[in-house]
Scaffold this active site. Structure first.
Site, short mmCIF file in Angstrom:
data_model
loop_
_atom_site.label_atom_id
_atom_site.label_comp_id
_atom_site.label_asym_id
_atom_site.label_seq_id
_atom_site.Cartn_x
_atom_site.Cartn_y
_atom_site.Cartn_z
N GLU A 17 -10.29 12.27 -14.19
CA GLU A 17 -9.10 11.06 -14.19
C GLU A 17 -9.48 10.12 -15.25
O GLU A 17 -10.56 9.68 -15.46
CB GLU A 17 -9.34 10.51 -12.86
CG GLU A 17 -8.25 9.30 -12.59
CD GLU A 17 -8.15 9.07 -11.28
OE1 GLU A 17 -7.77 9.86 -10.32
OE2 GLU A 17 -8.30 8.02 -10.82
N THR A 48 -3.78 7.53 -14.20
CA THR A 48 -3.55 6.54 -13.29
C THR A 48 -2.20 5.67 -13.74
O THR A 48 -1.93 5.74 -14.90
CB THR A 48 -4.52 5.57 -12.89
OG1 THR A 48 -5.03 4.66 -13.78
CG2 THR A 48 -5.97 6.59 -12.09
N ALA A 51 0.01 -0.13 -10.60
CA ALA A 51 1.02 -0.27 -9.87
C ALA A 51 1.64 -1.85 -10.02
O ALA A 51 0.76 -2.79 -10.09
CB ALA A 51 0.65 -0.36 -8.32
N ARG A 106 1.74 5.08 -2.88
CA ARG A 106 2.45 3.85 -2.46
C ARG A 106 2.15 2.90 -3.43
O ARG A 106 3.03 1.85 -3.71
CB ARG A 106 2.29 3.63 -0.98
CG ARG A 106 2.92 2.05 -0.82
CD ARG A 106 2.52 1.68 0.73
NE ARG A 106 1.13 1.14 0.41
CZ ARG A 106 0.37 0.66 1.12
NH1 ARG A 106 0.61 0.54 2.51
NH2 ARG A 106 -0.74 0.07 1.00
N ASP A 108 -1.36 -0.30 -3.87
CA ASP A 108 -1.80 -1.18 -2.87
C ASP A 108 -0.83 -2.40 -2.74
O ASP A 108 0.00 -2.71 -3.80
CB ASP A 108 -3.28 -1.81 -3.43
CG ASP A 108 -4.28 -1.05 -2.97
OD1 ASP A 108 -4.22 -0.21 -2.12
OD2 ASP A 108 -5.29 -0.67 -4.05
N ALA A 127 4.28 6.61 0.35
CA ALA A 127 4.19 7.62 -0.53
C ALA A 127 5.11 8.94 -0.24
O ALA A 127 5.65 9.42 -0.92
CB ALA A 127 2.68 8.17 -0.82
N HIS A 150 -7.58 5.32 5.57
CA HIS A 150 -7.09 4.50 4.93
C HIS A 150 -7.24 3.15 5.55
O HIS A 150 -7.12 2.91 6.68
CB HIS A 150 -5.65 4.42 4.50
CG HIS A 150 -4.87 3.83 3.71
ND1 HIS A 150 -4.49 2.58 4.12
CD2 HIS A 150 -4.99 3.74 2.35
CE1 HIS A 150 -4.07 1.77 3.02
NE2 HIS A 150 -4.31 2.76 1.69
N LYS A 166 3.54 13.08 5.00
CA LYS A 166 3.58 13.08 3.67
C LYS A 166 3.42 14.47 3.31
O LYS A 166 4.16 14.85 2.33
CB LYS A 166 2.18 12.41 2.93
CG LYS A 166 2.28 12.13 1.49
CD LYS A 166 1.50 10.96 1.15
CE LYS A 166 0.06 10.88 1.41
NZ LYS A 166 -0.62 9.84 0.75
N GLN A 213 -21.42 -1.37 -9.44
CA GLN A 213 -20.09 -0.64 -8.97
C GLN A 213 -19.95 -0.42 -7.67
O GLN A 213 -18.92 -0.42 -7.00
CB GLN A 213 -20.35 0.73 -9.64
CG GLN A 213 -19.58 1.37 -10.82
CD GLN A 213 -19.87 2.67 -11.06
OE1 GLN A 213 -20.86 3.05 -11.53
NE2 GLN A 213 -18.67 3.55 -10.95
#
Ligand code: FAD
Length: 293
Positions: A17, A48, A51, A106, A108, A127, A150, A166, A213
């Site tokens: 990713e 990614t 959003a 969707r 955040d 989503a 979630h 979904k 992290q």
């Protein structure tokens, strides 16, 4: 070939990713990073989507560079704060760039939303709504799932019920949120089977290569951090090279255990760091090759 065909044809699939830059000046360097990752022969690389952010257009650009280098790209797309027109334009752009795989999300809830702001102007609030649209448009569609539930869902059972909606809307495969205790994934996979969810699942592995992290990842994902990983972070917090080596070893160990237990898809959150991806791949490439031969 779409990603679902790759997942069906391989005994173990591997993906990476990358995320787009905040500023256009960094776009070329992220494209270079993505191209470096293609050299490691992943089955696909996902990109990614910011959003509600200003860098959304870069997702398709980076995905296009990945495909031009012979690797499948999975473009993420969120519906939060997007109008129907925004979504229509993004879909058109993806089709023009010949990107045929999309991760439907969707997004955040925006932290900076004004009181009374309609954060779902397209009317798509989950989503699954975006999945239906993308399937109608002919895309191979992935979705997100959460081995530890979630954060908004209230209970893991309810989360799985929602996940079933979904999948029923047409999701072809799922990628999990990061997790650091493989038992969380095994029990989740068992619950998916019981709920009649049989699409391929890619296990999301986040290499922790910097001790700071960990708190960010817990905030982001609510993931349980096993004592073994906490000890690594405590011991090597101030030794960046040692921390990186230990974090790579921890992620490697997770991946080997997953593959040994029959998990068929590994998604590494490579975080624009090809050197970390390279180190992990050199630890597991013979294992993956042996299984796929
Ligand atoms: P949904 O599937 O819509 O679920 C959100 C919540 O609503 C859950 O609690 C679910 O249980 C509930 N729900 C779902 N359907 C229903 C229903 N029909 N009725 C009632 N409740 C329902 N964010 C980004 O901004 N950009 C990215 O590129 C990005 N990539 C990601 C990749 C992965 C693999 C993962 C795991 C997450 C990613 N995220 C990304 C974060 C993601 O947007 C957030 O986790 C977000 O809060 C939920 O998105 P979702 O697609 O899972 O939403």
């Amino acid at each position: 070939m779409q990603i679902i065909d790759i997942l069906k044809s391989k005994k173990v699939a591997l993906s990476f990713e990358v995320f787009p830059p905040k500023k256009i000046e960094a776009l070329e360097s992220i494209k270079k990073t993505a191209v470096e990752l293609t050299a490691l022969n992943p089955d696909f690389i996902s990109v990614t989507f910011g959003a509600g952010g200003t860098t959304q257009g870069y997702t398709a650009d980076i995905a296009q560079s990945i495909e031009e280098n012979g690797t499948k790209a999975l473009a993420h797309l969120t519906c939060v704060r997007s109008t129907n027109e925004d979504l229509h334009n993004i879909i058109k752009n993806l089709k023009e760039k010949k990107i045929s795989n999309v991760l439907a999300l969707r997004g955040d809830f925006p932290k900076n939303a004004a009181e009374g702001e309609n954060i779902f102007p397209s009317g798509m609030t989950h989503a699954s709504d975006l999945t239906s649209l993308l399937k109608k448009e002919g895309f191979c569609v992935g979705g997100a799932c959460y081995p530890e539930g979630h954060p908004e869902s209230g209970s893991r059972e309810l989360d799985i019920e929602n996940l079933k909606h979904k999948v029923d809307a047409g999701v072809d495969f799922l990628t999990t949120q990061m997790f650091f205790d493989n038992d969380m994934l095994y029990s989740f996979l068992y619950r998916l089977q019981s709920a009649g969810i049989h699409v391929p699942v890619l296990a999301g592995i986040m290499p922790i290569t910097n001790a700071n992290q960990v708190s960010r990842m817990v905030d982001l994902s609510n993931a349980y951090i096993p004592r073994k990983l906490l000890a690594i972070c405590d011991r090597f917090r101030n030794s960046p090279q040692a921390m990186m080596q230990a974090g790579i070893a921890y992620a490697t160990d997770q991946i080997i255990d997953l593959i040994s237990n029959g998990v068929r898809g590994i998604h590494i959150y490579t975080m624009n760091k090809p050197e970390i991806a390279k180190a992990i791949i050199s630890n597991v490439n013979e294992i993956i090759k042996t299984i796929n031969d």
